[in-house]
Design an enzyme around this catalytic site. Sequence first.
Site, PDB file in Angstrom:
ATOM      1  N   ASP A 124      20.319 -33.663  -2.134  1.00  0.00           N
ATOM      2  CA  ASP A 124      19.250 -34.659  -2.852  1.00  0.00           C
ATOM      3  C   ASP A 124      18.437 -35.467  -1.868  1.00  0.00           C
ATOM      4  O   ASP A 124      18.567 -35.311  -0.458  1.00  0.00           O
ATOM      5  CB  ASP A 124      20.042 -35.525  -3.752  1.00  0.00           C
ATOM      6  CG  ASP A 124      21.120 -36.414  -2.556  1.00  0.00           C
ATOM      7  OD1 ASP A 124      21.644 -35.910  -1.997  1.00  0.00           O
ATOM      8  OD2 ASP A 124      21.216 -37.567  -3.019  1.00  0.00           O
ATOM      9  N   GLU A 172      24.163 -37.587  -2.029  1.00  0.00           N
ATOM     10  CA  GLU A 172      24.394 -38.331  -1.001  1.00  0.00           C
ATOM     11  C   GLU A 172      23.522 -39.892  -0.978  1.00  0.00           C
ATOM     12  O   GLU A 172      24.177 -40.934  -0.429  1.00  0.00           O
ATOM     13  CB  GLU A 172      24.124 -37.427   0.266  1.00  0.00           C
ATOM     14  CG  GLU A 172      24.739 -38.135   1.754  1.00  0.00           C
ATOM     15  CD  GLU A 172      23.680 -39.107   2.352  1.00  0.00           C
ATOM     16  OE1 GLU A 172      23.786 -39.650   3.447  1.00  0.00           O
ATOM     17  OE2 GLU A 172      22.520 -39.124   1.811  1.00  0.00           O
TER      18      GLU A 172
END
Length: 492
Positions: free
Chosen positions: A78, A145
């Site tokens: 991400d 994350e």
Amino acid sequence: MGVLSDLEPERVFYYFEEISRIPRASYHEKSISDYLVAFAKEHKLYYIQDDLYNVIMFVPASAGYEQEEPLIMQGHMDMVCEKTADSRIDMEKEGLTLLHDDNYVYAKDTTLGGDDGIAIAYMLAIAESSEIAHPPLEMIITVSEEVGMDGANHIDLSQLKGHRMVNLDSEDEGVFLTSCAGGLSTIGTLPVSRKMTEPLCWYMLSVTGLLGGHSGCEIDKGRANANHILGRALFTLRKEVNYELYDMGGGKKDNAIPFHAFAVIGVMPGEVQKVTSITKQLEATLKAEYAKSDAGITLELKEFETMEDDGDRDNICERMAIDPLSLDNILTLLMTLPNGVQNMSISVPGLVETSLNLGIMQLYEDHLFLKHAVRSSVTSKKHYVAEQIECLMKSLGGKVSIKGEYPAWEYREESVVRPKAVELYEKMYGKAPVVEGIHAGLECGLLAGKIENLDCIAMGPDILDIHTTSERLDIASAKRVYEFLLEYLKQK
């Protein structure tokens, strides 16, 4: 041909461009996760994709390395999605527009996602190659994350055999990270009430021109937080002008220092000149205060127009604005919330120990929403800061919840990975690398709790201004770090 097809290493930038075409905002990783699964299937690699879309790929050893201990490589899929105020891209649905010059790769009007797209590009380039020498590789690519390390917290690593890891989520070439801060997010809600106003002139007050940045890596740079600057501006105005507050907001990610914030305020026609004068005076004060750290800081005041039923535009109208008591509570909160660096490390000179960042602020119909990223290498200090926020919110009638807490990654005295990397770096470049901790959060702490006796370092190429629309990846640095990584994989 791709935009990056003339850059080296060719396969690294090929994959970087490929994944940049796929939207990968936090919590929207299914498409990029499925791309990784398709890659694994195409290259006949054993893989695991879990229900959160974390992916683990197992790459067999090259010839002559079959008996070596597996090495874990790790990064996240991400990215922080920020865009310029005038950009119309939907980053949850559209890919990036990549550009490059002689030195850097960057994206048009958005963050680049070098954090941590370069990790994926490195791993895919290595996994596809039949020429790169390496031990068995266990590649962990996590989701979410950037919003609390949900993927690393959830992932099942029971099938892994390695106990040594190279994390590729760092942004400074020649720096090997060996510890990081822990963190959490606080989510605060402050109830507000509204009342109907008399017809007023409505203006949008905006804080613009700020640098923003990563709320860990750049928190010690003295940069302005747009949400706090907006609170200060509203408080300053309130001392001399009896305005009404209709709307306000700023920031999109708790782990990015907000570079833009706004408020919609209503004033009597006779007070407009006073508001303009106060705003200009405060802007001059702020420019002087932030001359060395955020020189572009700007306060803008523009008419906020309304489309009436008859099609005419007019900024003089009635609105359901915040009542006086609620407005006092909002201003008290924004003027007294702690912000930025709270403590520096005593044991590691120059390292931030504890900080917080008001990354998201939004005024809704009946409440003000605030989200902070709190970081500390000392767990008790992290909780103390969260309690400070909670106490202040409760005193004003609000409440706070905690989300996404993750542990600090503690320095490991005995290591095989660290000295091996240091020795190789000195051999290749004729100088010692920097070995240090970082105030930003890394997934190493969570993964160390899942893999017994995990020995790891974090590394990566130079990426400037991450989490901002000025983010850019140093091309030459990306090449050198990849070359170093390949040499590291060769070592037995």
